[in-house]
Design a protein around this motif. Structure first.
Motif, PDB file in Angstrom:
ATOM      1  N   TYR A 104     -91.710 -12.672   6.033  1.00  0.00           N
ATOM      2  CA  TYR A 104     -92.765 -13.421   6.099  1.00  0.00           C
ATOM      3  C   TYR A 104     -93.949 -12.438   5.865  1.00  0.00           C
ATOM      4  O   TYR A 104     -94.891 -13.090   5.233  1.00  0.00           O
ATOM      5  N   LEU A 105     -93.863 -11.285   6.022  1.00  0.00           N
ATOM      6  CA  LEU A 105     -95.174 -10.572   5.878  1.00  0.00           C
ATOM      7  C   LEU A 105     -95.345 -10.112   4.521  1.00  0.00           C
ATOM      8  O   LEU A 105     -96.698 -10.371   3.907  1.00  0.00           O
ATOM      9  N   MET A 106     -94.196  -9.996   3.661  1.00  0.00           N
ATOM     10  CA  MET A 106     -94.308  -9.607   2.390  1.00  0.00           C
ATOM     11  C   MET A 106     -94.861 -11.089   1.702  1.00  0.00           C
ATOM     12  O   MET A 106     -95.971 -10.683   0.835  1.00  0.00           O
ATOM     13  N   LEU A 107     -94.496 -12.031   2.141  1.00  0.00           N
ATOM     14  CA  LEU A 107     -94.959 -13.581   1.606  1.00  0.00           C
ATOM     15  C   LEU A 107     -96.348 -13.482   1.891  1.00  0.00           C
ATOM     16  O   LEU A 107     -97.225 -13.680   1.010  1.00  0.00           O
ATOM     17  N   PHE A 108     -96.816 -13.039   3.298  1.00  0.00           N
ATOM     18  CA  PHE A 108     -98.011 -12.930   3.369  1.00  0.00           C
ATOM     19  C   PHE A 108     -99.172 -12.289   2.474  1.00  0.00           C
ATOM     20  O   PHE A 108    -100.274 -12.589   2.261  1.00  0.00           O
ATOM     21  N   VAL A 109     -98.576 -10.999   2.262  1.00  0.00           N
ATOM     22  CA  VAL A 109     -99.172  -9.931   1.394  1.00  0.00           C
ATOM     23  C   VAL A 109     -99.569 -10.850   0.137  1.00  0.00           C
ATOM     24  O   VAL A 109    -100.910 -10.955  -0.483  1.00  0.00           O
ATOM     25  N   GLY A 110     -98.435 -11.404  -0.452  1.00  0.00           N
ATOM     26  CA  GLY A 110     -98.799 -12.290  -1.724  1.00  0.00           C
ATOM     27  C   GLY A 110     -99.607 -13.296  -1.480  1.00  0.00           C
ATOM     28  O   GLY A 110    -100.792 -13.618  -2.214  1.00  0.00           O
ATOM     29  N   TRP A 111     -99.500 -14.102  -0.325  1.00  0.00           N
ATOM     30  CA  TRP A 111    -100.416 -15.176  -0.002  1.00  0.00           C
ATOM     31  C   TRP A 111    -101.852 -14.843   0.148  1.00  0.00           C
ATOM     32  O   TRP A 111    -102.412 -15.414  -0.445  1.00  0.00           O
ATOM     33  N   GLU A 112    -102.059 -13.537   0.700  1.00  0.00           N
ATOM     34  CA  GLU A 112    -103.472 -13.277   0.847  1.00  0.00           C
ATOM     35  C   GLU A 112    -104.024 -12.639  -0.757  1.00  0.00           C
ATOM     36  O   GLU A 112    -105.056 -12.940  -1.186  1.00  0.00           O
ATOM     37  N   GLY A 113    -102.930 -11.942  -1.246  1.00  0.00           N
ATOM     38  CA  GLY A 113    -103.517 -11.721  -2.708  1.00  0.00           C
ATOM     39  C   GLY A 113    -103.647 -12.781  -3.771  1.00  0.00           C
ATOM     40  O   GLY A 113    -104.843 -12.373  -4.335  1.00  0.00           O
ATOM     41  N   VAL A 114    -103.111 -13.755  -3.775  1.00  0.00           N
ATOM     42  CA  VAL A 114    -103.311 -14.947  -4.388  1.00  0.00           C
ATOM     43  C   VAL A 114    -104.541 -15.382  -4.217  1.00  0.00           C
ATOM     44  O   VAL A 114    -105.537 -16.026  -4.900  1.00  0.00           O
ATOM     45  N   GLY A 115    -104.785 -15.242  -2.823  1.00  0.00           N
ATOM     46  CA  GLY A 115    -106.287 -15.737  -2.375  1.00  0.00           C
ATOM     47  C   GLY A 115    -107.292 -15.117  -2.949  1.00  0.00           C
ATOM     48  O   GLY A 115    -108.427 -15.581  -3.131  1.00  0.00           O
ATOM     49  N   LEU A 116    -107.216 -13.700  -2.965  1.00  0.00           N
ATOM     50  CA  LEU A 116    -108.060 -12.991  -3.440  1.00  0.00           C
ATOM     51  C   LEU A 116    -108.489 -13.247  -4.854  1.00  0.00           C
ATOM     52  O   LEU A 116    -109.642 -13.635  -5.545  1.00  0.00           O
ATOM     53  N   CYS A 117    -107.249 -13.408  -5.717  1.00  0.00           N
ATOM     54  CA  CYS A 117    -107.404 -13.863  -7.194  1.00  0.00           C
ATOM     55  C   CYS A 117    -108.092 -14.967  -7.367  1.00  0.00           C
ATOM     56  O   CYS A 117    -108.907 -15.348  -8.449  1.00  0.00           O
ATOM     57  N   SER A 118    -107.705 -15.885  -6.437  1.00  0.00           N
ATOM     58  CA  SER A 118    -108.357 -17.072  -6.491  1.00  0.00           C
ATOM     59  C   SER A 118    -109.790 -16.985  -6.127  1.00  0.00           C
ATOM     60  O   SER A 118    -110.807 -17.690  -7.173  1.00  0.00           O
ATOM     61  N   PHE A 119    -110.313 -16.235  -5.386  1.00  0.00           N
ATOM     62  CA  PHE A 119    -111.518 -16.005  -5.243  1.00  0.00           C
ATOM     63  C   PHE A 119    -112.282 -15.423  -6.277  1.00  0.00           C
ATOM     64  O   PHE A 119    -113.227 -15.837  -6.734  1.00  0.00           O
ATOM     65  N   LEU A 120    -111.503 -14.222  -6.961  1.00  0.00           N
ATOM     66  CA  LEU A 120    -112.260 -13.681  -7.982  1.00  0.00           C
ATOM     67  C   LEU A 120    -112.280 -14.607  -9.287  1.00  0.00           C
ATOM     68  O   LEU A 120    -113.235 -14.631  -9.819  1.00  0.00           O
ATOM     69  N   LEU A 121    -111.372 -15.384  -9.267  1.00  0.00           N
ATOM     70  CA  LEU A 121    -111.363 -16.282 -10.755  1.00  0.00           C
ATOM     71  C   LEU A 121    -112.378 -17.416 -10.546  1.00  0.00           C
ATOM     72  O   LEU A 121    -112.641 -18.055 -11.337  1.00  0.00           O
ATOM     73  N   ILE A 122    -112.222 -18.241  -9.233  1.00  0.00           N
ATOM     74  CA  ILE A 122    -113.381 -19.282  -9.198  1.00  0.00           C
ATOM     75  C   ILE A 122    -114.860 -18.603  -9.582  1.00  0.00           C
ATOM     76  O   ILE A 122    -115.565 -19.481  -9.948  1.00  0.00           O
ATOM     77  N   GLY A 123    -114.828 -17.516  -8.922  1.00  0.00           N
ATOM     78  CA  GLY A 123    -116.092 -16.807  -9.104  1.00  0.00           C
ATOM     79  C   GLY A 123    -116.135 -16.200 -10.184  1.00  0.00           C
ATOM     80  O   GLY A 123    -117.100 -15.208 -10.375  1.00  0.00           O
ATOM     81  N   PHE A 124    -115.487 -16.205 -11.349  1.00  0.00           N
ATOM     82  CA  PHE A 124    -115.459 -15.606 -12.463  1.00  0.00           C
ATOM     83  C   PHE A 124    -116.760 -15.539 -13.059  1.00  0.00           C
ATOM     84  O   PHE A 124    -117.420 -14.562 -13.396  1.00  0.00           O
ATOM     85  N   TRP A 125    -117.448 -16.837 -13.503  1.00  0.00           N
ATOM     86  CA  TRP A 125    -118.804 -16.945 -13.593  1.00  0.00           C
ATOM     87  C   TRP A 125    -119.791 -16.977 -12.571  1.00  0.00           C
ATOM     88  O   TRP A 125    -120.370 -18.057 -12.214  1.00  0.00           O
ATOM     89  N   TYR A 126    -119.751 -15.760 -11.828  1.00  0.00           N
ATOM     90  CA  TYR A 126    -120.411 -15.911 -10.691  1.00  0.00           C
ATOM     91  C   TYR A 126    -121.701 -16.297 -10.447  1.00  0.00           C
ATOM     92  O   TYR A 126    -122.497 -16.144  -9.567  1.00  0.00           O
ATOM     93  N   GLU A 127    -122.603 -15.898 -11.733  1.00  0.00           N
ATOM     94  CA  GLU A 127    -123.994 -15.959 -11.784  1.00  0.00           C
ATOM     95  C   GLU A 127    -124.212 -17.346 -12.036  1.00  0.00           C
ATOM     96  O   GLU A 127    -125.729 -17.443 -12.051  1.00  0.00           O
ATOM     97  N   MET A 128    -123.679 -18.306 -12.158  1.00  0.00           N
ATOM     98  CA  MET A 128    -124.171 -19.586 -12.690  1.00  0.00           C
ATOM     99  C   MET A 128    -123.446 -20.639 -11.771  1.00  0.00           C
ATOM    100  O   MET A 128    -122.385 -20.639 -11.182  1.00  0.00           O
ATOM    101  N   ASP A 129    -123.655 -21.784 -12.226  1.00  0.00           N
ATOM    102  CA  ASP A 129    -122.817 -23.047 -11.809  1.00  0.00           C
ATOM    103  C   ASP A 129    -121.868 -23.508 -12.993  1.00  0.00           C
ATOM    104  O   ASP A 129    -121.943 -22.968 -14.080  1.00  0.00           O
TER     105      ASP A 129
END
Lengths: 100, 481, 174, 505, 719
Positions: E154-179
């Motif tokens: 479960y913990l390794m799953l959790f690592v990926g779990w948070e990792g994809v969360g980070l990627c999601s954060f980075l990619l949603i905010g890819f155009w971070y300076e605009m809407d």
């Protein structure tokens, strides 16, 4: 037959009067005199006790106290004279430039 | 009629040498022209040095002399060495200072020698007569020295010191009288023997001891007998203040230690509480009042008061035979620590002092670190030592003090000591803040002896803190008889 | 009540009265004179207590030399009277209060608690002889030799000090 | 000579050599001074590696001991006694590691009184290492107090506008705590026949406890006295009030060392002294400390979020992070304690990196107000990336160091018998969410979004090589600990096990 | 090891490559990206992803030749403390292999698509590094997702779990300076932050579940947990309930279920390939995967299962209603995704793991297809808009936009107070069938699959879920059916609005078809969307997926086709499409026309349009109070109370309480004395008095001495 305690009480009263003089007078000379009174009171006690123990050492102590008092007087009066020369005044209450 | 024997002389040798030297110097000084009073200073220092040499040879020696009125033992030798060193520092600080402030007088050094001799006598006194005479012998020169610069403030301080000092000696005499009344003797050992035998009126003895305590408390500037201290320290010429702060305090304490530990151990149950209270009040009052000071001399005066409280703390458990030796040794040790830091800090004060009492405000220290980093560093060391902060002698000293207070069963007192140390940090740091963290353009006097004193004391404060055992050993063997 | 006690009480009253006189005299000269009287009274006590030598010393040194010096200085400085001031209004009452407490305490302690059963007999004729004086001198110069010498130094120091204080030093700024 | 060549002694006092050299360099030769200081700290680091290579991981006891009778007179048995074990070696390494980095960060930032600065800094290093290696309470106390002095100057001289206030506050607060500890140390020494060294105390104290010579309420008082010193240093809520001031006003290098090492002295103190010397009291106090730690975690995180100053935000985050460490320590199980020790390192790395980076941008803009930034990533991508990594590490993203620490701490606290309730860990885990809130808030407002006032008007430059080199080692360790913490745990494990086995759980 | 041998025993040793290869791709791009051309960057990234796909295939092959045996591939030790033994160990079994295939397969296609898309994206101004950064993130995502699906604990799953969360954060905010409309704004970064924090809330649940698991079941490792669970479930079932429900919080966060779904619609701020990859096909399904993976736990506690199913079903219906009221082409798809995830969660909640996984797979195909096609539409529109603007003016881009606004100022919609052309707004489209024919057909395939029209992939998978629901939970069945109805309706609405009728803007008129690099991957996905149902046909012998997964999750009875359920759902879907034609198809929207549903539905439509005001609710209930609280704690409690009052007033004030502060004489002192400026007259008065004792009068000093004497004697009397 005078109990020695009487002498001691007398000396204590004199000592207290001397202390009161130091505390209440503004003239440094009188303060100084009060101190002499205190020393005298102590001397009286000494002599009384010396009488009780019938030794000389008490008397001799008094002798030294008298001598020391003389020495103190010399220095003390010199100081008072000096400060009078500077201030033209010897009121002890006006010697409070140092405080706080 | 008995003539003094060799033992008599040997017992009192340091005092005798110094007194004779001083008397001779008094004559010699007459032939030294005004412009060259440095020779007097040098000769005075030489006299002290010679005496110091003799004193050092006396380490380990024990004897009594002059009808057992004076004693020579480790304790007195320790005190003598310390007092003589203080005298040396006193001369070193005075040399340039008196020249700068136009008060060069040969008598200065001679009076200082007499005062030192009085202090030494105090340390060796084994009879209340000697204690009284020594007290006067050390005090009278100090009264004069306080007033010697003949400025108004100086004279004022002299008069105040004198009147209050005489007042306090009245209590000493009266106390002695009562003790004499209770025991029929003024000899410490005899008093102890009488008190132990239990044949005397205990209360009379106690009152007598208490009144003696007033006298000593006055000399060491313990509250509530301390009030002369700031005024006198401020008004007196700084070099005198430096000497007075260390010498008089050491003398007062060693006499206190000796008299009480020798004569009055049986009174401990009564006196301990009084000592406790004196110590606590002194620490609190000294430190608290120091906070609001803006004049460095006054601040150091209050600091001196506070330190009297700390040293008293070591003495509180004096009646506890198990603890007393280490406790008193701790007191001696702290006296050394205090003396060293004290001379150093006064040296810095002297370096910055200007004519007309300028350069004495703490603000005048602003920017010192930038311009004179070594001096500022030295002052920082002294301040830290006075706070009781490592790596300084003051810290080691305080550690010992608190230990003896705790070992004696006075945790409350130790706590008060620690908390007031914390308070003290605040005002000591203020000096440091000014030196390091504020802008300013101070000017200092460069005087070789001054520099030597501050440098030596600063280094000693730090270095000895790492190797304190020899000092502590000295103090401890001094106490263990 | 015996005669000695009566003498003692009378003298005591004189001593206390003169002390109070010193204390309350407005004029410093009167104070000094009261003190001289007091010292003389005390000297009489010394005689009563079998210390004639001290009584003499008391009168010569204290009542004589020291107080004359005082009077001299008072006159010199014109310090007989000080202008009244009310600098410390609380000082005097407080001082009296403390002194009274001190007196009461001392009396209580000495009379009630530390009472010694000893009493002083009338002057012993034997004590007031030359022999006793000689004995005393011998004690002074044998057992008390050191204090004696120290006292001499002390007087010397006091002298030097007085000179230092009052003599205008050549070249010293005044 | 033999004394000086003893590895730990050599390591501890090596920076003094640098201080001596610096004393003889003219204050005007700034670059010579900088290089000397850097060189000294690097040599120290290398020596620490050498020391590390001699460290036996499998041994739970004190190692590389140097024990010399120091003050041995009349009932005083004070030793110069230094040694390391698994509990302290990492902190020693952290110290030697962060010092050259901090010095490097001052290259441009400190231009006034460089000489003084470097001297104080190297003295500080000596003090810090001494704290971690000292095994005699007296010696420890000396080092402990001594660290205050150089830090006091670092803040007070090179700090921000309210530096004097902050420095004095720092000094007095920490000294106030030490006072009670000193009292307790002396008391212990008296009770244990004048012994101050920890191993001997550990031998004698059980008897004293068992015979009632030190009753358990006194043990608790001693525990509290030590706690007073350490809790202020950590700082545990509610004794943290000095921290934001000290951090905000301190120069960058000072903040780095303060957050990176000095705060750890407090947690280390708990570990080394409180838990070993007062085992019963430790167990008794665990729930209370856990409660305070939990409050600290939540409180620190919440307060961080509301800060307008980046540095203050990170400063408050330390309150939260150190809360985790305390929680882990007083979980009193292997997971919690090991995690806490690792988290000490982690916090040093990540918060250290954050302070470094904030300092770098502050050098350019001279403002730390969050709202004037914005869109910085576009202009300074390298800076932004490093900041992101440090931020993520700070908020405990798996794969980075912060997670390993926080996870093991929370895991340990959750099942801790000493704390006795999973609620503390549960609530503290909320702190993990809140960490994301404030860290992301900070990252967003500074790096993302449209260009802010400062970003717009300043000619901002990305990090130069020196700056990258300064931060990069930290980043490497963040990944290392995050991905492969095994070597670190291996160092801790035997010592932690030994520590815990002595507790009456 | 020889190849032949490997072929016989399996390629398990390659498992770490799933993570390492994408990381390698990432590193190459990160280090050398500066000197690479765009194509090169894209190729490297796609190759990395593709290699992962190849490895996945080989691993799946290995599983199949080993009769579905689960194999753990240890890689490295991670955290070993006491009983806690966590390793980097990969788990290869049929379930994880399935997920690997989906993730890397869809992922690779999207990588390829993104090469074209990112180049074309109007926001992309050929910024150095931006393009590279995108592919770095994508590779990072693949790596994290692989950790998630292939972890053995479960913990390794959790690592990926948070990792994809980070990627999601980075990619949603890819155009971070605009809407989303490329205006300078905090919107995109806010969306990114929102996604991360919401996910963290879910992660909190996950962590709690993990802690409970460790302390009560003794491990994080899947097999050990499952082995220990039944005994515990017997003793104290609440533990398992708690674990599963806490896990549900995590699932709700990651798979966008009520109440944590709110981040997903905002996540559309990311580039379209991201929406397709992360927010439709792969990451959001992690929750479904988690529940499936934890099947042995959930099976033990039916109460928890029911709650999971209810959450899923409610989400499915709820999100579907919102989708109806959206105008943004991607927002519609986003809510559709939430809704479909609800289907899956409901399925796994009911224990229909195969159905859930089946829908997960098909959904990955058709939702990726839809998103990518939507991206194609948006780009087409952008191109049209761009060409138009370019045609008219020779200004640089900023000017162009301004002008463009004027051109487009006539278009309808309520949110046009800022007059920027929104290429995602369906009201700006219309008639794209003609200009973008390829996209149109691809979109149609996806739509039909999603709507569940026979024989498209979605039909099979959705029917299986419905059938399960029908058999077990009637209420859920009805909820899901209604949701399916809405699904068909909003998809129909979308098709009519986007592709039919007349172009409502000039941009739509000039829209251009997308390039090959984009359309080819779409075609692959379209084929999968059409034929994906074949994976698990409800006929005896065709339960391929069920059989395959049974290796991992145990034998599941394959349900035969239930004509009733299938019929009803088909009819409902067709009905919905027909209604949507009535409303949107028969009378195509005119430029500026209000949605025809608005009038008849009134406030209901307003609710749908505004997402039922959930965001606003959270704002009032959680965010505002938290902000207020933290501000309060910071300003009042920490600063004013602890800092100023407790420290400065109480501590520092008391400090000077007794001693004088020299304020009167040194009032202008700065710095340190400013320390004390804050206390009142009272302290001054008091401290001044104490210092007054030292008044300079000898008499008073003597008084003090006497006082000492009196006190000492007094003590002696009293003693």
């Amino acid at each position: 037959m005078v109990p020695v305690d009487y002498y001691i009480i007398l000396s204590a009263i004199l000592f207290t009067i001397g202390a009161l003089g130091v505390l209440s007078r503004r003239n440094p000379l009188i303060i100084f005199m009060s101190i002499e009174l205190m020393l005298n009171a102590a001397n009286l006690a000494f002599v009384a006790f010396a009488r009780v123990y019938e030794t000389f050492s008490g008397q001799i102590f008094v002798f030294f106290v008298i001598a020391v008092a003389a020495a103190e007087v010399a220095v003390g009066l010199a100081l008072i004279v000096e400060i009078f020369k500077s201030k033209k005044n010897i009121n002890i209450d006006e010697m409070n430039s140092l405080k706080g | 009629m008995t003539t003094p024997t060799y033992t008599d002389f040997y017992t009192l040798l340091p005092y005798l040498i110094l007194t004779v030297w001083a008397c001779v110097l008094l004559l010699v000084d007459l032939f030294i022209p005004v412009g060259r009073k440095g020779i007097t200073a040098f000769l005075a220092a030489l006299g002290i040095a010679v005496t110091l040499g003799f004193s050092i040879t006396q380490i380990g020696a024990e004897s009594v002399g002059f009808s057992s009125m004076v004693a020579l033992d480790g304790f007195s030798t320790f005190a003598n060495i310390l007092l003589l060193s203080s005298g040396l520092f006193g001369i070193a600080l005075a040399y340039g200072y008196t020249q700068r402030f136009n008060m060069v007088r040969g008598e200065y050094y001679i009076l200082l020698l007499f005062s030192v001799s009085g202090m030494m006598l105090m340390a060796q006194a084994n009879d209340l007569i000697i204690v009284f005479l020594a007290l006067e012998l050390l005090s009278i020169p100090l009264y004069v020295l306080s007033a010697i610069s003949r400025k108004l403030t100086s004279e004022e301080s002299g008069v105040k010191y004198f009147l209050l000092g005489a007042f306090a000696s009245g209590f000493v005499v009266y106390g002695t009288a009562l003790i004499f009344g209770a025991t029929g003797s003024t000899n410490l050992a005899a008093i102890f023997a009488q008190a132990a035998a239990g044949v005397t009126s205990g209360l009379l003895l106690t009152i007598g001891a208490a009144l003696l305590l007033v006298g000593f408390g006055f000399k060491v500037a313990a509250a509530p007998f301390h009030m002369w201290t700031p005024d006198v320290y401020q008004g007196a010429p700084t070099s005198v203040t430096a000497f007075m702060a260390a010498g008089a305090k050491i003398a007062g304490f060693v006499a206190l230690f000796r008299v009480f530990a020798t004569a009055f151990p049986s009174l401990a149950p009564e006196l301990t509480t009084i000592l406790w209270a004196l110590s606590a009040v002194t620490m609190i009052l000294g430190n608290l009042t120091a906070i609001s000071q803006t004049n460095i001399k006054r601040m150091l005066a209050y600091s001196a008061i506070a330190h009297a409280g700390y040293i008293l703390m070591a003495f509180v458990p004096y009646g506890n035979a198990k603890v007393a030796p280490t406790a008193i040794a701790a007191g001696l040790f702290y006296l050394v620590a205090y003396a060293v830091s004290n001379f150093g800090s006064w040296g810095v004060v002297i370096a910055l002092e200007k004519a007309e009492g300028k350069g004495l405000e703490i603000e005048d220290y602003a920017g010192l670190a930038k311009k004179y980093p070594a001096l500022a560093a030295a002052m920082t060391v002294f301040m830290l030592s006075l706070i009781g902060f490592p790596p300084t002698l003051g810290m080691v000293g305080k550690f010992y003090l608190f230990r003896s207070a705790l070992a004696g069963g006075f945790p409350g007192l130790a706590l008060i000591g620690l908390v007031t140390s914390l308070l003290s940090a605040y005002y000591y740091l203020r000096v440091v803040v000014n030196m390091y963290m504020k802008e300013g353009d101070p000017e200092i006097e460069r005087e070789p002896w001054l520099a030597l004193t501050t440098g030596f004391t600063a280094i000693a404060t730090v270095v000895v803190s790492f190797v304190p055992q020899f000092l502590f050993m000295l103090a401890y063997t001094a106490v263990m008889r | 009540m015996n005669s000695e006690l009566i003498v003692f009480l009378v003298l005591s009253l004189v001593a206390i009265a003169t002390a109070l006189g010193m204390l309350f005299s407005k004029n410093a000269v009167y104070s000094a004179l009261f003190l001289v009287l007091n010292f003389v009274t005390v000297a009489v006590f010394y005689l009563l207590l079998g210390a004639p030598f001290l009584a003499m010393s008391q009168i010569t040194v204290y009542a004589g030399a020291i107080m004359v010096l005082f009077l001299f200085v008072i006159m010199l400085l014109g310090a007989e009277n000080l202008k009244p001031s009310n600098a410390l209004p609380w000082q005097k009452p407080l001082a009296i209060l403390l002194s009274v407490i001190l007196g009461v305490e001392a009396t209580y302690l000495l009379l009630a608690r530390a009472r010694s059963s000893l009493s002083v007999t009338s002057p012993d004729a034997a004590l007031n002889t030359m022999d006793s004086l000689r004995n005393m001198a011998e004690t002074l110069f044998s057992q008390f030799l050191l204090p004696f010498e120290i006292t001499s130094i002390l007087l010397l120091v006091a002298m030097v000090g007085a000179v230092v204080l009052t003599r205008a030093e050549k070249g010293a700024a005044k | 000579m033999e004394f000086l060549l003893q590895p730990l002694t050599l390591l501890t006092f090596l920076p003094l050599v640098g201080v001596l050299v610096l004393l003889f360099i003219n204050a005007e030769q700034k670059s010579a001074i900088r290089w000397t200081a850097l060189g000294t700290s690097l040599v120290t680091f290398v020596v620490s590696l050498w020391v590390f290579s001699m460290f036996d991981k499998s041994n739970p006891d004190l190692q590389l001991e140097a024990k010399y009778a120091w003050i041995h007179v009349a009932g005083w048995n004070i030793y110069y006694y230094i040694a390391v074990d698994g509990l302290s070696i990492l902190l020693v390494m952290l110290t030697t590691f962060l010092t050259p980095i901090s010095i490097l960060s001052t290259w441009k930032a400190v231009d006034e009184r460089v000489k003084d600065f470097m001297i104080f800094f190297l003295l500080l290093e000596v003090g810090m290492m001494g704290v971690f290696v000292a095994q005699d309470l007296f010696l420890f106390y000396i080092f402990w107090e001594f660290t205050l002095v150089p830090m006091y100057f670092l803040i007070g001289i090179w700090g921000g506008p309210r530096r004097v206030y902050a420095s004095i506050k720092f000094f007095l607060y920490t000294m106030a705590g030490s006072i009670l500890m000193l009292l307790a140390i002396i008391y212990l020494g008296i009770q244990a026949q004048n012994t101050f060294n920890v191993p001997d105390l550990l031998v004698r104290l059980p008897d004293l406890y068992a015979t009632g010579q030190i009753p358990s309420n006194v043990q608790m008082l001693l525990f509290i006295a030590f706690t007073a010193a350490f809790a202020i240093k950590v700082p545990m809520w509610p004794l943290h009030s000095w921290l934001p001031d000290a951090h905000v006003e301190a120069p960058t290098a000072g903040s780095v060392i303060l957050a990176g090492v000095l705060l750890k002295m407090g947690t280390y103190g708990f570990l080394r002294f409180n838990m070993q010397l007062f085992p019963e009291a430790t167990v008794k106090a665990a729930p209370v400390i856990a409660l305070l730690a939990t409050i600290g975690i939540i409180y620190g995180a919440a307060v961080s979020y509301a800060q307008a100053d980046v540095k203050k935000l990170v400063a408050y985050s330390s309150v939260s992070h150190l809360g985790f460490v305390m929680l882990g320590l007083f979980a009193l199980n292997a997971e919690g304690v090991s995690g806490a020790i690792l988290q000490m390192i982690n916090h040093g790395l990540s918060t250290g990196a954050l302070f470094l980076l904030i300092g770098m941008i502050y050098e350019q803009t001279h403002t730390r107000e969050i709202k004037v930034y914005g869109g910085l990533w576009k202009i300074t991508p390298v800076f932004g990336t490093l900041m992101l990594i440090a931020s993520l590490s700070s908020m405990g993203l798996p794969g980075l160091n912060g997670f390993v620490g926080e996870f093991t701490i929370l895991l340990g606290a959750f099942g801790s018998k000493a704390i006795g309730s999973p609620w503390y860990a549960g609530l503290s885990a909320l702190g993990v969410i809140m960490a994301a809130v404030y860290i992301l808030y900070m990252f967003q407002k500074v790096f993302l979004g449209p260009a802010g006032e400062i970003t717009h008007h300043h000619e901002l430059k990305d990090l130069n090589w020196r700056e990258i080199v300064t931060v990069l080692p930290l980043v490497i360790f963040m990944f290392w600990i995050g991905l492969y913490p095994k070597p670190f745990f291996e160092i801790l494990a035997p010592a932690v096990e030994k520590l815990l086995s002595a507790l009456p759980l | 090891m020889h190849l032949s041998e490997t072929i016989n025993t399996g390629f398990y040793f390659l498992a770490p490559g799933l993570v390492l290869v994408p990381l390698l791709g990432l590193l190459i791009n990160a280090i050398f990206g500066k000197s690479f051309s765009e194509k090169m960057v894209g190729t490297v990234a796609s190759l990395a992803s593709g290699t992962a796909f190849v490895i996945s295939v080989l691993l799946a092959y290995s599983v199949s030749i080993n009769h579905g045996h689960t194999v753990s591939v240890p890689f490295a030790e991670w955290i070993h403390i006491g009983n806690l033994k966590l390793d980097w160990t990969f788990r290869v079994d049929s379930l994880s292999a399935t997920m690997m295939l989906v993730v890397s397969g869809v992922g690779t296609l999207i990588h390829i698509y993104a090469i074209g898309y990112m180049h074309e994206d109007v926001r992309f101004k050929h910024e150095e590094g931006r393009f590279t950064r995108f592919f770095i993130y994508l590779n990072l995502f693949i790596a994290a997702m692989m950790i998630l699906v292939s972890g053995d604990s479960y913990l390794m799953l959790f690592v990926g779990w948070e990792g994809v969360g980070l990627c999601s954060f980075l990619l949603i905010g890819f155009w971070y300076e605009m809407d989303t409309l490329a205006r300078p704004s905090w919107a995109n970064s806010n969306a990114a932050k929102k996604a991360f924090i919401t996910n963290r809330v879910g992660d909190f649940g996950f962590l709690m579940a993990g802690f409970l698991m460790f302390w009560h079941l003794g491990s994080f490792q899947f097999d050990e947990v499952f082995k220990a669970a039944p005994a515990i479930a017997h003793e104290s079932p609440w533990i398992i309930v708690a674990i599963t429900l806490f896990m549900l919080v995590g699932v709700a966060g990651k798979s966008a279920q009520i109440p944590l779904y709110i981040w997903l619609p905002d996540a559309m701020a990311g580039p379209t390939p991201v929406s397709a990859l992360i927010h439709a096909a792969t990451m959001v399904t992690a929750g479904v995967y988690l529940v499936t993976r934890s099947a042995p736990l959930y099976t033990l506690v039916p109460q928890a299962q029911y709650i999971v199913a209810m959450v899923g079903a409610t989400t499915a219906l709820f999100a579907a209603t919102i989708a109806v009221g959206q105008y943004d082409i991607k927002k519609v798809l986003a809510y559709s995704t939430i809704s479909q995830l609800g289907f899956m969660v409901a399925a796994v909640g009911m224990g229909a793991y195969v159905a859930g996984m089946f829908h997960l797979i098909t959904h990955a195909f058709f939702k990726a297809l839809l998103f990518l096609s939507a991206g194609s539409v948006i780009l087409g529109l952008e191109r049209g808009h761009h060409a138009l603007a370019h045609h008219g003016h020779d200004d640089h881009s900023k000017g162009k936009k301004k002008e463009a606004k004027k051109v487009e100022s006539g278009h309808g919609g309520h949110d046009d107070h800022d007059e920027v052309f929104d290429p995602g707004d369906m009201r700006n489209m219309g008639g794209l069938r003609k200009t973008m024919p390829v996209t149109f057909w691809l979109y149609m395939a996806g739509t039909l699959a999603l709507a569940g029209i026979f024989p498209f992939a979605g039909f099979w998978s959705k029917d299986e879920i419905l059938l399960d629901a029908k058999l077990h939970f009637t209420s859920i069945y009805w909820q899901l059916s209604i949701a399916a109805f809405f699904t068909a309706f909003y998809m129909g609405r979308q098709i009519w609005m986007v592709f039919f009728g007349e172009a409502r803007t000039d941009a739509a008129k000039h829209a251009e078809e997308s390039p090959r690099v984009m359309t080819v991957p779409l075609m692959v996905l379209a084929v999968l969307s059409v034929a994906g149902g074949a994976l698990n046909l409800p006929f005896e012998g065709f339960h391929n997926l069920g059989h395959w997964l049974s290796y991992t999750i145990g034998e599941v009875e394959g349900l035969p086709l239930n004509l009733g359920v299938a019929g009803i759902s088909t009819v409902l879907a067709l009905l919905a499409i027909f209604i949507s034609w009535l409303i949107y198809g028969r009378n195509p929207l005119k430029t500026g026309q209000v949605d025809p549903l608005k009038k008849p539905l009134g406030f209901v439509f307003t609710g749908m349009e505004n997402k039922w005001f959930v965001d606003e609710g959270y704002g009032v209930l959680i965010i505002k109070p938290f902000k207020w609280l933290s501000q309060f704690l910071a300003d009042v409690v920490d600063w004013k109370f602890w800092h100023d009052f407790v420290h400065d007033t109480v501590i520092a004030g008391t400090y000077n309480w007794i001693s004088e502060v020299a304020l009167s004489r040194y009032a202008d002192q700065k710095g340190i004395d400013a320390f004390f400026n804050s206390w009142g007259d009272f302290t001054n008065w008091l401290s001044g008095n104490v210092r007054k004792i030292q008044n300079g009068f000898v008499r008073s000093y003597a008084l003090s001495v006497l006082l000492g004497v009196v006190l000492i004697l007094g003590y002696l009397i009293l003693k």
